[in-house]
Design an enzyme around this catalytic site. Sequence first.
Site, PDB file in Angstrom:
ATOM      1  N   SER A  28      55.328  45.831  65.631  1.00 24.58           N
ATOM      2  CA  SER A  28      55.329  44.624  64.793  1.00 24.58           C
ATOM      3  C   SER A  28      55.269  44.982  63.310  1.00 24.58           C
ATOM      4  CB  SER A  28      54.098  43.763  65.095  1.00 24.58           C
ATOM      5  OG  SER A  28      54.233  43.142  66.321  1.00 24.58           O
ATOM      6  N   HIS A  58      59.955  41.790  64.536  1.00 21.37           N
ATOM      7  CA  HIS A  58      60.703  42.871  65.176  1.00 21.37           C
ATOM      8  C   HIS A  58      62.171  42.756  64.776  1.00 21.37           C
ATOM      9  CE1 HIS A  58      57.724  44.550  68.138  1.00 21.37           C
ATOM     10  NE2 HIS A  58      57.093  43.491  67.685  1.00 21.37           N
ATOM     11  N   HIS A  80      57.416  43.007  75.167  1.00 19.17           N
ATOM     12  CA  HIS A  80      55.996  43.065  75.552  1.00 19.17           C
ATOM     13  C   HIS A  80      55.821  42.400  76.909  1.00 19.17           C
ATOM     14  CE1 HIS A  80      56.242  42.897  71.157  1.00 19.17           C
ATOM     15  NE2 HIS A  80      55.159  43.646  71.136  1.00 19.17           N
ATOM     16  N   TYR A  82      53.670  40.301  77.650  1.00 17.01           N
ATOM     17  CA  TYR A  82      53.305  38.887  77.519  1.00 17.01           C
ATOM     18  C   TYR A  82      54.513  37.966  77.307  1.00 17.01           C
ATOM     19  CZ  TYR A  82      53.589  39.753  72.432  1.00 17.01           C
ATOM     20  OH  TYR A  82      54.013  40.095  71.178  1.00 17.01           O
ATOM     21  N   GLU A  83      55.680  38.549  77.043  1.00 14.82           N
ATOM     22  CA  GLU A  83      56.858  37.689  76.864  1.00 14.82           C
ATOM     23  C   GLU A  83      57.438  37.235  78.203  1.00 14.82           C
ATOM     24  OE1 GLU A  83      59.641  39.227  73.668  1.00 14.82           O
ATOM     25  OE2 GLU A  83      58.190  40.858  73.831  1.00 14.82           O
ATOM     26  N   ALA A 110      51.329  47.937  66.026  1.00 11.61           N
ATOM     27  CA  ALA A 110      50.289  47.370  65.169  1.00 11.61           C
ATOM     28  C   ALA A 110      49.072  47.175  66.056  1.00 11.61           C
ATOM     29  CB  ALA A 110      50.754  46.046  64.595  1.00 11.61           C
ATOM     30  N   MET A 205      48.700  45.199  72.142  1.00 12.75           N
ATOM     31  CA  MET A 205      49.368  44.518  73.261  1.00 12.75           C
ATOM     32  C   MET A 205      50.622  45.245  73.746  1.00 12.75           C
ATOM     33  SD  MET A 205      49.089  40.646  71.762  1.00 12.75           S
ATOM     34  CE  MET A 205      47.571  40.040  71.004  1.00 12.75           C
ATOM     35  N   SER A 206      50.722  46.532  73.473  1.00  8.49           N
ATOM     36  CA  SER A 206      51.962  47.237  73.836  1.00  8.49           C
ATOM     37  C   SER A 206      51.673  48.699  74.169  1.00  8.49           C
ATOM     38  CB  SER A 206      52.955  47.161  72.672  1.00  8.49           C
ATOM     39  OG  SER A 206      52.502  47.929  71.586  1.00  8.49           O
ATOM     40  N   ASN A 229      44.219  45.026  61.223  1.00  9.59           N
ATOM     41  CA  ASN A 229      43.015  44.172  61.128  1.00  9.59           C
ATOM     42  C   ASN A 229      41.862  44.852  61.824  1.00  9.59           C
ATOM     43  OD1 ASN A 229      44.874  43.191  63.510  1.00  9.59           O
ATOM     44  ND2 ASN A 229      42.762  42.744  64.149  1.00  9.59           N
ATOM     45  N   HIS A 241      48.962  36.489  64.114  1.00  9.83           N
ATOM     46  CA  HIS A 241      50.215  37.243  64.088  1.00  9.83           C
ATOM     47  C   HIS A 241      50.758  37.314  62.654  1.00  9.83           C
ATOM     48  CE1 HIS A 241      53.780  39.138  65.612  1.00  9.83           C
ATOM     49  NE2 HIS A 241      54.569  38.147  65.243  1.00  9.83           N
TER      50      HIS A 241
HETATM   51  N1  HPA Z   1      44.419  42.822  68.997  1.00  5.57           N
HETATM   52  C1  HPA Z   1      45.523  42.999  69.765  1.00  5.57           C
HETATM   53  N2  HPA Z   1      46.706  43.300  69.253  1.00  5.57           N
HETATM   54  C2  HPA Z   1      46.784  43.453  67.935  1.00  5.57           C
HETATM   55  C3  HPA Z   1      45.688  43.295  67.089  1.00  5.57           C
HETATM   56  C4  HPA Z   1      44.435  42.968  67.665  1.00  5.57           C
HETATM   57  O1  HPA Z   1      43.408  42.815  66.982  1.00  5.57           O
HETATM   58  N3  HPA Z   1      46.124  43.513  65.827  1.00  5.57           N
HETATM   59  C5  HPA Z   1      47.458  43.803  65.907  1.00  5.57           C
HETATM   60  N4  HPA Z   1      47.866  43.774  67.189  1.00  5.57           N
END
Ligand code: HPA
Length: 266
Positions: A28, A58, A80, A82-83, A110, A205-206, A229, A241
Amino acid sequence: MSKSADLAQIIRAEAGDAPVELGLILGSGLGHLAGAVEGVAIPYAKLPGFPHAGVSGHNPNLVIGTLEGRRVAVFGGRAHYYESGRPDAMRLPLEVLKELGAGAVIATNAAGSLRADMPTGSVMLLTDHINFSGLNPLIGEPSDARFVPMTEAYDPAMRAGLAAAAEAVKVELHRGVYAWYSGPSFETPAEIRAIRNMGADAVGMSTVPEVILARFLGLRAAAISTITNMAAGLSAEQISHEHTKAMAPLGAAKLEKLLRAYLKSL
Ligand code: HPA
């Protein structure tokens, strides 16, 4: 012919026959790195079965070309779990990568940080992972090859090369364990406390299903997180996001420097 062989033929017709050495999967907010490659961009839409890559931030193109003198295949976007609900959503792209001749892949992502000494903008080399989702892209695979050893999933020689490259270009490279959370909702603070106790340093998430698939296919694998973050409950920062996309460039500049130095060193 298999689907991956068919796709490799389409790709070679556009990008030439020279074998690819390395695949690079962009996370991301990191899609712009595909633009650094001198070569041919093939939209995923032209590659039947390739992921839709519909997540904003993306860049759904496969770019085949040269970066720092190495022939690479850059996946500007990933699918991903989740998609689609399919943990093996990246299987075909990785099979195609192998078909194009690659022996290795580097996944980028990310991620949220669980460590105070690894703030937003940091870059982390994965030493290992925790499959906190419990899902597996090889469920349903009938061959005995499904029993993939994951003891050294993150290739020691690639890790050493990336660490040396980081040192050479003075990019601070953290090391840590990445936990895969299914998404698309973010984690709760209780979940973050739980995975911190389990030994995770970052969460995202990947990447984990891709590394499992890469090892299954016999590709060497490495992965790097850019921290966008602090994970849920660890700071007053808003997690979203939008925030991920806004913060990704901080680590992306370091990541590009590091990847260029690594490719140059090969
Ligand atoms: N959690 C899950 N996926 C992420 C995060 C997070 O804090 N930051 C960027 N992708």
